[in-house]
Design a protein around this motif. Sequence first.
Motif, PDB file in Angstrom:
ATOM      1  N   TYR A 286     -37.821  32.296  22.604  1.00  0.00           N
ATOM      2  CA  TYR A 286     -38.264  31.678  21.354  1.00  0.00           C
ATOM      3  C   TYR A 286     -37.376  30.492  20.984  1.00  0.00           C
ATOM      4  CZ  TYR A 286     -39.017  31.086  16.357  1.00  0.00           C
ATOM      5  OH  TYR A 286     -39.254  30.544  15.121  1.00  0.00           O
ATOM      6  N   LYS A 287     -36.060  30.697  21.017  1.00  0.00           N
ATOM      7  CA  LYS A 287     -35.127  29.629  20.641  1.00  0.00           C
ATOM      8  C   LYS A 287     -35.183  28.465  21.616  1.00  0.00           C
ATOM      9  CE  LYS A 287     -31.928  32.533  18.080  1.00  0.00           C
ATOM     10  NZ  LYS A 287     -30.584  33.090  18.014  1.00  0.00           N
TER      11      LYS A 287
ATOM     12  N   LYS B 147     -38.194  26.276  20.823  1.00  0.00           N
ATOM     13  CA  LYS B 147     -37.984  25.553  19.578  1.00  0.00           C
ATOM     14  C   LYS B 147     -36.993  24.389  19.753  1.00  0.00           C
ATOM     15  CE  LYS B 147     -37.411  26.887  14.773  1.00  0.00           C
ATOM     16  NZ  LYS B 147     -37.018  27.934  13.852  1.00  0.00           N
TER      17      LYS B 147
ATOM     18  N   LYS C 133     -38.375  21.535  21.968  1.00  0.00           N
ATOM     19  CA  LYS C 133     -39.306  20.707  21.186  1.00  0.00           C
ATOM     20  C   LYS C 133     -38.534  19.715  20.318  1.00  0.00           C
ATOM     21  CE  LYS C 133     -43.288  21.028  18.153  1.00  0.00           C
ATOM     22  NZ  LYS C 133     -44.218  21.899  17.449  1.00  0.00           N
TER      23      LYS C 133
ATOM     24  N   ASN D  64     -30.971  25.958  17.093  1.00  0.00           N
ATOM     25  CA  ASN D  64     -32.047  26.678  16.435  1.00  0.00           C
ATOM     26  C   ASN D  64     -31.829  26.675  14.935  1.00  0.00           C
ATOM     27  OD1 ASN D  64     -34.324  28.298  16.174  1.00  0.00           O
ATOM     28  ND2 ASN D  64     -33.104  30.144  16.254  1.00  0.00           N
TER      29      ASN D  64
END
Length: 178
Positions: free
Chosen positions: A27-28, A31, A34, A178
């Motif tokens: 997930y991190k 993120k 991006k 993050n």
Amino acid sequence: MENGHKSDFRKSCIKRLEFESRFSKIYKNKKIVKKLYTFIKNYRAKTVLLYVPMGIEVDVKPLINTLRREKIDVYVPYMVDDSFKVVKYRLPLKTKKFGIKEPNNSHFKGKRIDVAIVPVVGIDGLCKRIGFGKGMYDRFFYRLEYKPCIVFTQLKLCKTPEILSNDYDIQADYIITN
């Protein structure tokens, strides 16, 4: 700066990063990648220094692939003596000293790096890099005849208000985490 304290801080940051769950890392990573991509595009960088990630670092491989598809020159470190030179990212990668993967050696054509994305273990009160303790990035940027935009990245921010760095440690222009 007391060297033992810097070493203790480095060890505690590494433990925090190793403790991240696999799901949390995925997930991190997405993120952060991006955010890095948006930064590079907004900066209008044509040449980017990235790195081949190790387990506790942000996995920038998807970013490398995206930038290459968009015809942005991607370079990575290639260890030489006490520092590194930059080489164009290309496959295959070979595992070298310290377990770091690198492409084959090549000649760098002298293009200026616009943005350097640098992995960190921790950050001190001056926003200077605490790395793995070998000083390779510090020597590389010290010997460089110009200063690209330096962006630190980390899966989980590990920062201290204390000043642990030396004069020669590199400092971030930006920090993306993050």
